[in-house]
Write a protein that holds these residues in place. Sequence first.
Motif, mmCIF file in Angstrom:
data_model
loop_
_atom_site.group_PDB
_atom_site.id
_atom_site.type_symbol
_atom_site.label_atom_id
_atom_site.label_comp_id
_atom_site.label_asym_id
_atom_site.label_seq_id
_atom_site.Cartn_x
_atom_site.Cartn_y
_atom_site.Cartn_z
ATOM 1 N N SER A 214 1.042 -1.165 0.163
ATOM 2 C CA SER A 214 -0.091 0.054 0.093
ATOM 3 C C SER A 214 0.909 1.327 -0.133
ATOM 4 O O SER A 214 0.503 2.030 -0.841
ATOM 5 C CB SER A 214 -1.101 0.078 1.149
ATOM 6 N N LYS A 215 1.951 1.277 0.667
ATOM 7 C CA LYS A 215 3.040 2.298 0.540
ATOM 8 C C LYS A 215 3.517 2.459 -1.051
ATOM 9 O O LYS A 215 3.905 3.577 -1.360
ATOM 10 C CB LYS A 215 4.016 2.149 1.606
ATOM 11 N N LEU B 73 1.115 4.182 -2.946
ATOM 12 C CA LEU B 73 1.054 5.600 -2.515
ATOM 13 C C LEU B 73 2.120 6.319 -3.192
ATOM 14 O O LEU B 73 1.987 7.146 -3.748
ATOM 15 C CB LEU B 73 1.051 5.695 -1.179
ATOM 16 N N ILE C 32 -14.054 11.071 -4.321
ATOM 17 C CA ILE C 32 -14.639 10.850 -2.969
ATOM 18 C C ILE C 32 -15.762 11.706 -2.984
ATOM 19 O O ILE C 32 -15.392 13.128 -3.141
ATOM 20 C CB ILE C 32 -13.524 10.926 -1.881
ATOM 21 N N LEU D 106 -15.179 15.379 -0.716
ATOM 22 C CA LEU D 106 -14.157 16.276 -1.094
ATOM 23 C C LEU D 106 -14.373 17.245 -2.216
ATOM 24 O O LEU D 106 -14.673 16.661 -3.382
ATOM 25 C CB LEU D 106 -13.027 15.206 -1.069
ATOM 26 N N ASP E 201 -9.294 19.158 -2.506
ATOM 27 C CA ASP E 201 -9.019 18.211 -1.555
ATOM 28 C C ASP E 201 -8.851 16.676 -1.815
ATOM 29 O O ASP E 201 -8.216 15.816 -1.262
ATOM 30 C CB ASP E 201 -10.404 18.333 -0.541
ATOM 31 N N ILE F 23 -5.288 16.834 -2.173
ATOM 32 C CA ILE F 23 -4.751 16.943 -1.006
ATOM 33 C C ILE F 23 -4.786 15.557 -0.210
ATOM 34 O O ILE F 23 -3.638 15.228 0.235
ATOM 35 C CB ILE F 23 -5.240 18.063 -0.323
ATOM 36 N N LEU F 24 -5.907 14.742 -0.507
ATOM 37 C CA LEU F 24 -5.995 13.479 0.185
ATOM 38 C C LEU F 24 -4.961 12.539 -0.074
ATOM 39 O O LEU F 24 -4.316 11.822 0.921
ATOM 40 C CB LEU F 24 -7.241 12.990 -0.419
ATOM 41 N N VAL F 25 -4.306 12.569 -1.258
ATOM 42 C CA VAL F 25 -3.213 11.644 -1.614
ATOM 43 C C VAL F 25 -1.898 12.086 -0.681
ATOM 44 O O VAL F 25 -1.340 11.184 -0.143
ATOM 45 C CB VAL F 25 -2.817 12.097 -3.118
ATOM 46 N N LYS G 74 -2.267 13.643 2.184
ATOM 47 C CA LYS G 74 -2.555 13.398 3.646
ATOM 48 C C LYS G 74 -2.167 11.834 3.942
ATOM 49 O O LYS G 74 -1.701 11.494 4.870
ATOM 50 C CB LYS G 74 -4.121 13.583 3.779
ATOM 51 N N MET G 75 -2.394 11.027 3.166
ATOM 52 C CA MET G 75 -1.988 9.807 3.277
ATOM 53 C C MET G 75 -0.531 9.200 3.500
ATOM 54 O O MET G 75 0.003 8.634 4.053
ATOM 55 C CB MET G 75 -2.350 8.772 1.874
ATOM 56 N N ARG H 185 -5.292 13.724 -9.909
ATOM 57 C CA ARG H 185 -4.961 13.019 -8.708
ATOM 58 C C ARG H 185 -3.859 12.025 -8.946
ATOM 59 O O ARG H 185 -3.043 11.754 -7.872
ATOM 60 C CB ARG H 185 -6.145 12.169 -8.225
ATOM 61 N N PHE I 18 -8.834 14.955 8.874
ATOM 62 C CA PHE I 18 -9.240 15.623 7.542
ATOM 63 C C PHE I 18 -10.332 14.961 6.749
ATOM 64 O O PHE I 18 -11.299 15.926 6.638
ATOM 65 C CB PHE I 18 -7.844 15.336 6.625
ATOM 66 N N LYS J 52 -14.231 16.618 6.948
ATOM 67 C CA LYS J 52 -14.938 17.116 5.533
ATOM 68 C C LYS J 52 -16.319 16.239 5.419
ATOM 69 O O LYS J 52 -17.067 17.056 5.112
ATOM 70 C CB LYS J 52 -13.887 16.663 4.692
ATOM 71 N N GLN K 239 -15.805 3.665 -1.787
ATOM 72 C CA GLN K 239 -14.839 4.522 -1.407
ATOM 73 C C GLN K 239 -13.671 4.404 -0.839
ATOM 74 O O GLN K 239 -12.621 4.862 -1.331
ATOM 75 C CB GLN K 239 -15.520 5.613 -0.437
ATOM 76 N N MET L 107 -9.603 4.607 -2.033
ATOM 77 C CA MET L 107 -8.452 5.101 -1.258
ATOM 78 C C MET L 107 -7.434 4.083 -1.132
ATOM 79 O O MET L 107 -6.338 4.459 -0.999
ATOM 80 C CB MET L 107 -9.032 5.291 0.211
ATOM 81 N N LYS L 108 -7.819 2.897 -0.887
ATOM 82 C CA LYS L 108 -6.651 1.945 -0.692
ATOM 83 C C LYS L 108 -6.085 1.634 -1.871
ATOM 84 O O LYS L 108 -4.567 1.480 -2.183
ATOM 85 C CB LYS L 108 -7.561 0.489 -0.438
ATOM 86 N N ILE M 72 -5.224 3.783 -4.350
ATOM 87 C CA ILE M 72 -4.468 4.788 -4.518
ATOM 88 C C ILE M 72 -3.262 4.929 -3.501
ATOM 89 O O ILE M 72 -2.611 5.780 -3.128
ATOM 90 C CB ILE M 72 -5.134 6.215 -4.592
ATOM 91 N N GLY M 73 -3.523 4.080 -2.496
ATOM 92 C CA GLY M 73 -2.367 3.842 -1.575
ATOM 93 C C GLY M 73 -2.761 4.131 -0.067
ATOM 94 O O GLY M 73 -1.887 4.042 0.704
ATOM 95 N N ALA M 74 -3.974 4.075 0.416
ATOM 96 C CA ALA M 74 -4.201 4.600 1.765
ATOM 97 C C ALA M 74 -3.991 3.221 2.608
ATOM 98 O O ALA M 74 -4.462 2.152 1.841
ATOM 99 C CB ALA M 74 -5.770 4.783 1.879
ATOM 100 N N SER M 75 -3.236 3.226 3.654
ATOM 101 C CA SER M 75 -3.260 2.119 4.605
ATOM 102 C C SER M 75 -4.517 2.072 5.352
ATOM 103 O O SER M 75 -5.320 2.852 5.343
ATOM 104 C CB SER M 75 -1.974 2.114 5.315
ATOM 105 N N PHE N 95 -4.637 4.494 7.999
ATOM 106 C CA PHE N 95 -5.371 5.917 7.477
ATOM 107 C C PHE N 95 -6.821 5.665 7.732
ATOM 108 O O PHE N 95 -7.359 6.917 8.180
ATOM 109 C CB PHE N 95 -4.572 6.044 6.205
#
Lengths: 225, 371
Positions: free
Chosen positions: A80-81, A84, A97, A100, A104, A107-109, A111-112, A156, B2, B6, B279, B283-284, B286-289, B292
């Motif tokens: 997952s890292k 990212l 999302i 957002l 945002d 920005i979310l990217v 934030k992660m 994004r 965040f 939101k 959703q 997020m996952k 695009i890399g969310a752990s 997060f």
Amino acid sequence: MNGLQIKNVTKNYKEGNSSITALNNASMEVKPGEFVAIVGPSGSGKSTLLSVVGALLKPTSGTVSINDKEITKLSSKALSKFRLQEIGFILQSSNLIPYLNVTDQLILVKKMTGKVTKEDQEKAKKLLTELGLGGKLKKYPNELSGGERQRVAIARSLMNDSNVILADEPTASLDSKRAHEVVKLIADEVKKRNKAAIMVTHDERMLTYCDKVYKMEDGILTLQK
Amino acid sequence: MFLALKELKHAKLRYTLMSIIIVLIAWLVFILSGLGNGLSTLSAAAVKNLDADYVVYEDGAKATFSKSLISNSLVDDIKKNKDVKDATPFGAAMAAISHGKKDEEKTDIAVLGIKPGEFIEPKVVEGKQLDPDIKNGVLANDTLKDKGYKIGDEVQVDSSTIKLKIVGFVEGETYNHLPVLFSNVDQWRDYAFAAPGSNNGIKDVVNAIVLQAPDLDPAQLDKSINGIETVTKSAAINGMPGYMEENGTILMMLAFLIVISAFVIAVFFYVITIQKTQQFGVMKAIGASNGFITKAIVSQVFVLSVVGILIGVALTYLTALVFPENMPFNLDAKLVVLYGIALLVISLLSSLISVRQIAKIDPLTALGRVE
Ligand SMILES: Nc1ncnc2c1ncn2[C@@H]1O[C@H](COP(=O)(O)OP(=O)(O)OP(=O)(O)O)[C@@H](O)[C@H]1O
Ligand SMILES: [Mg+2]
């Protein structure tokens, strides 16, 4: 070696006793600055290939390397890292999302990865402006047209400065005029920023923007152009 | 934070409803705790206020004053124990008092016999302390003022010839839900054992002896003196008739309420999380752990719960203003904080069910595969 190498990748889905071979010994290479398209009938394994390259799915056998790093060896946490940092996904329009606003979403990217700096804010604004969304920075996805949403998704995918861009049918929900705009944008960004990019598409007219075209049939990948 | 904030801003209605539920639950929890606290104060405040560590009863009394008769002479024996700093007699009796006028409504009270000047005598807020030379002098709980009693009043004790003289007022002293008159222990004995033989032949009888002895070994004291039973002050409070039952009922209601709230909050967040599967998949991808996304959900629950609980506290204090004066409602700031934190912890824990769900979400869902 920079860019993306896929070597002899096979993916079997097990379903009960039978198993489906979605990818059969697929190999390809994408150099930085190259924009590659994959076409093929439904169910042939295109999305599966993209998932494997995008570190969403582990192949049954074979290797995928990005910038000399073999991602097939990484743990799921490291993956997952890796996604990212190294991969920009352009997904279908529904993949923003909903709560957002346009800025945002980008920005979310950041934030992660941790803290968001002033430069990140500037960068998001710059990217969006470049993609013609300068007037819609505070809009929410439901206030945008399909093409605009896809452009946000492109912005994004560029936000994390990844080396690889993967797009799964980015034009599926667009009319042909918008589709041309969006694919041209991706092609331009790929050239300008020197990224290795793969796009899955059904639309033959989009192939003019691509450097190479692969055809996928029953999990077998062959170079066409 | 965040994502959490939101989203709260974006889906105001949904999350307003959610926090209204938390507000209502918190409100009810605080009101119940106030009532419980008020009731237990009423039933045992005078014992709670005793500046003491242990209480000595007759053996077999099961820490109930009314079942215990021991001799005041034991005070000297008990004081011989090296761990006992001080010891003093204590007696309790129920009575009704009046001004002695015809057709006057009588007032139920509790007469507590103590020795003037000893460590368990409460400080007066008005008038004088007890005086060993004024045998019939009493300190009255100040709620009796509302019934027309004043300092200097000689009050008639119902069905006896005894007259008690109010020399001072004390605050917050109730026993068995009744206002207390602290009386000279000799005067108390004259009233409580007026019937011949009711003292079981014990000389200088009292109900119990109250000890200041922080380091006492009660078992050792019980062994050294025949026929006594030593318990801690909190056991003495629990031994008050009806105290455990009352407290138990309220505590049970509170426990149920807290369990129910845990379920309600857990289910709501679970449903909301399920709705957002797509959703979270994006997020996952695009890399969310997992961490997060977990943080986003937990901080959302945190914000909603804190806001809900604080509004609940505010509403509780507002309703407390409206409650009638004589309602046994007593908000203890400590309890409010305690239950507030308990509710917060419960709702955070219940959000963990949703968190488990997140770990299961496959980022592949983002690719819009038709299964
Ligand atoms: N999770 C899964 N479990 C089992 N079989 C799967 C799974 N995902 C895909 N398949 C199978 O693998 C094959 C390839 O699927 P894939 O989604 O890669 O096709 P595709 O080329 O992207 O098709 P389309 O153009 O319709 O999107 C199909 O036969 C599909 O049924
Ligand atoms: Mg597909």
